[in-house]
Design a protein around this motif. Structure first.
Motif, mmCIF file in Angstrom:
data_model
loop_
_atom_site.group_PDB
_atom_site.id
_atom_site.type_symbol
_atom_site.label_atom_id
_atom_site.label_comp_id
_atom_site.label_asym_id
_atom_site.label_seq_id
_atom_site.Cartn_x
_atom_site.Cartn_y
_atom_site.Cartn_z
ATOM 1 N N TRP A 160 40.650 41.489 36.309
ATOM 2 C CA TRP A 160 42.211 40.739 36.573
ATOM 3 C C TRP A 160 43.096 41.902 37.255
ATOM 4 O O TRP A 160 42.961 43.096 36.692
ATOM 5 N N PHE A 161 43.638 41.256 38.458
ATOM 6 C CA PHE A 161 44.707 42.252 39.133
ATOM 7 C C PHE A 161 45.879 41.365 39.137
ATOM 8 O O PHE A 161 45.981 40.403 39.790
ATOM 9 N N GLY A 188 42.437 37.744 48.901
ATOM 10 C CA GLY A 188 41.961 39.119 50.002
ATOM 11 C C GLY A 188 42.592 40.159 49.663
ATOM 12 O O GLY A 188 41.810 41.162 50.137
ATOM 13 N N ASP A 189 43.752 40.149 48.997
ATOM 14 C CA ASP A 189 44.507 41.303 48.940
ATOM 15 C C ASP A 189 44.018 42.231 47.803
ATOM 16 O O ASP A 189 43.523 43.344 47.568
ATOM 17 N N LEU A 190 44.242 41.359 46.536
ATOM 18 C CA LEU A 190 43.914 41.935 45.270
ATOM 19 C C LEU A 190 42.524 41.770 44.887
ATOM 20 O O LEU A 190 41.830 42.557 44.161
ATOM 21 N N GLY A 191 42.110 40.443 44.938
ATOM 22 C CA GLY A 191 40.811 39.967 44.444
ATOM 23 C C GLY A 191 39.756 40.901 45.297
ATOM 24 O O GLY A 191 38.713 40.958 44.615
ATOM 25 N N ALA A 192 39.992 41.366 46.591
ATOM 26 C CA ALA A 192 38.861 41.892 47.176
ATOM 27 C C ALA A 192 38.578 43.298 46.304
ATOM 28 O O ALA A 192 37.365 43.835 46.439
ATOM 29 N N HIS A 193 39.567 44.024 45.834
ATOM 30 C CA HIS A 193 39.405 45.095 45.120
ATOM 31 C C HIS A 193 38.623 45.025 43.985
ATOM 32 O O HIS A 193 37.577 45.548 43.692
ATOM 33 N N GLU A 262 40.549 37.181 38.032
ATOM 34 C CA GLU A 262 41.848 36.669 38.469
ATOM 35 C C GLU A 262 42.656 37.391 39.294
ATOM 36 O O GLU A 262 42.763 38.775 38.725
ATOM 37 N N ALA A 263 43.180 36.959 40.104
ATOM 38 C CA ALA A 263 44.016 37.806 41.057
ATOM 39 C C ALA A 263 45.546 36.974 41.179
ATOM 40 O O ALA A 263 45.354 35.803 41.953
ATOM 41 N N THR A 264 46.616 37.433 41.113
ATOM 42 C CA THR A 264 47.881 36.575 40.985
ATOM 43 C C THR A 264 48.909 37.647 41.450
ATOM 44 O O THR A 264 48.820 38.663 40.948
ATOM 45 N N ARG A 265 50.068 37.097 42.150
ATOM 46 C CA ARG A 265 51.396 37.943 42.429
ATOM 47 C C ARG A 265 52.253 37.182 41.491
ATOM 48 O O ARG A 265 53.492 37.622 41.790
ATOM 49 N N PHE A 266 52.205 36.444 40.625
ATOM 50 C CA PHE A 266 53.141 35.701 39.656
ATOM 51 C C PHE A 266 52.835 36.034 38.300
ATOM 52 O O PHE A 266 53.083 35.151 37.561
ATOM 53 N N ASN A 274 45.607 46.389 37.605
ATOM 54 C CA ASN A 274 44.420 46.317 38.012
ATOM 55 C C ASN A 274 43.412 46.848 37.116
ATOM 56 O O ASN A 274 43.202 47.838 36.737
ATOM 57 N N SER A 275 42.736 45.581 36.260
ATOM 58 C CA SER A 275 41.801 46.104 35.196
ATOM 59 C C SER A 275 40.366 45.289 35.064
ATOM 60 O O SER A 275 40.259 44.215 35.747
ATOM 61 N N PHE A 276 39.543 46.152 34.391
ATOM 62 C CA PHE A 276 38.216 45.311 33.999
ATOM 63 C C PHE A 276 37.683 45.881 32.778
ATOM 64 O O PHE A 276 38.113 46.665 32.262
#
Length: 387
Positions: A160-161, A188-193, A262-266, A274-276
């Motif tokens: 999750w980012f 594409g910004d966070l999920g890509a990582h 999970e990638a969100t700016r909210f 940025n965790s796994f």
């Protein structure tokens, strides 16, 4: 080519500062590495460009990237401009025989990213994509534990980012919220990582299913932007947000492991979470970039009375890159991941090989991004072989 790699960099804001800092730090902390020479910086605003040139330490500047690419005193083109510029610059630079270092995501579309890879391969130049989180020592430790079989068979990868920098609906409409410039939003910004970390640590993805949402549909037009900040007025004219605010998806890896992303700016209260977590038959690891020097590690064969996650501080010389920095226990930060990334790039020149991650990894990431988008549009599982 001399022992120095002469760099021409396009872009001078958030990533431009991060890359510049890495180029300047490398010779001090990795003196045996080839030295990047900060030859020229490029941007469209002459005033802002000159300020960045002087502040970051570049020798010269250009306001036209075509002029930069044509210069004979440049070996490597560093592209950290917005995503819509990546393809045209990279292909032109490859044709000019320049080596390439490009920020992620590699391009706006999978087709564009494949064209970039093809151009780089045809030109025979070195190419790297900017997935800097691979280069945190704690992430490198997770990779080592998996490769050595110390976690056993991998069953789960969950990642999750989470950020919250646009949660205010009056935050201006910056370029990262416009599909024609950014390509996508949190995906594409966070999920890509997250996708790159999953491939680096676990392996290739086989199929995906996803969902997304844009919570704020319109925002005030921005009057100025720098990095993740912007200026604007709440009563300014508004424009549509054309990217996702949040994207979630599930996957099955080729090796049988299951994954969730999970990638969100909210996510209120999360600045850069940025965790796994990875679970295997012999143990588990947990990582959170907000505590980037630590890896939580659990082994099933520990004695029953002391079983539990242990906190490993990945700052000893036993950990990747750390013998170049400070005494054990003295932590490093976000900027060091870029220094390690540039160190890998310079080692690739020294050893005459492709750096890793490269444009191939950028394409593989883009395949997943696009497969998830197709899954959302068609409301079904999509195999990576379909894109």
């Amino acid at each position: 080519m001399t022992n120095q790699i002469r760099v021409g960099m396009i872009g001078y804001k958030f990533m431009g500062k991060a890359h510049s800092n890495a180029y300047r730090a490398l010779p001090m902390f990795f003196p045996d590495s080839r030295k990047p020479e900060m030859t020229a910086i490029c941007g469209r605003d002459p005033e802002g460009l000159e300020q960045a040139r002087a502040q970051f330490g570049w020798a010269s500047s250009e306001t036209d990237w075509r002029q930069l690419v044509s210069r004979q005193d440049i070996d490597l083109i560093d592209i950290n401009a917005p995503s819509d510029a990546h393809k045209e610059i990279a292909i032109a630079a490859a044709k000019a025989g320049k080596h390439l270092f490009c920020e992620k995501p590699l391009a706006l579309t999978l087709e564009d990213s494949r064209e970039m890879l093809q151009a780089a391969e045809k030109a025979g130049v070195k190419h790297m994509v900017g997935f800097n989180y691979r280069f945190a020592p704690a992430v490198q430790l997770a990779k080592k534990l998996i490769e050595e079989g110390r976690l056993g068979q991998i069953y789960h990868f969950r990642a999750w980012f989470l950020q919250d920098w646009i949660i205010d609906p009056s935050f201006p409409l910056v370029w990262r919220l416009q599909k024609e410039i950014a390509g996508s939003g949190s995906h594409g910004d966070l999920g890509a990582h997250l996708i790159d970390l999953s491939r680096f640590l676990v392996g290739e993805l086989q199929e995906v299913i996803g969902m997304n949402e844009t919570f704020v549909k319109e925002r005030p037009i921005a009057t100025a932007m720098t990095g993740l900040s912007a200026k604007g007025s709440a009563d300014a004219p508004r424009g549509p947000v054309t990217v996702d605010d949040a994207t979630l998806f599930l996957t099955r890896f080729e090796n049988g492991a299951l994954g969730s992303f999970e990638a969100t700016r909210f996510a209120a209260g999360h600045r850069c979470t940025n965790s796994f977590e990875i679970n295997g038959s012999k143990g588990s690891v947990k990582f959170d970039f907000e505590r980037m020097n630590e890896l939580q590690v659990y082994f099933t064969d520990d004695a029953e009375d002391v079983q539990g996650f242990r906190r490993v501080l990945a700052t000893d010389p036993a950990h990747a890159y750390m013998d170049a920095w400070w005494p054990a226990g003295h932590t490093i930060g976000y900027e060091h991941t870029f220094t390690h990334e540039v160190h890998e790039l310079m080692k690739a020149f020294e050893e005459d090989r492709q750096p890793v991650p490269n444009f191939y990894d950028g394409v593989k990431c883009q395949e997943v991004l696009e497969a998830v988008d197709r899954s959302i549009a068609e409301r079904r599982w999509v195999g990576l072989s379909e894109v």
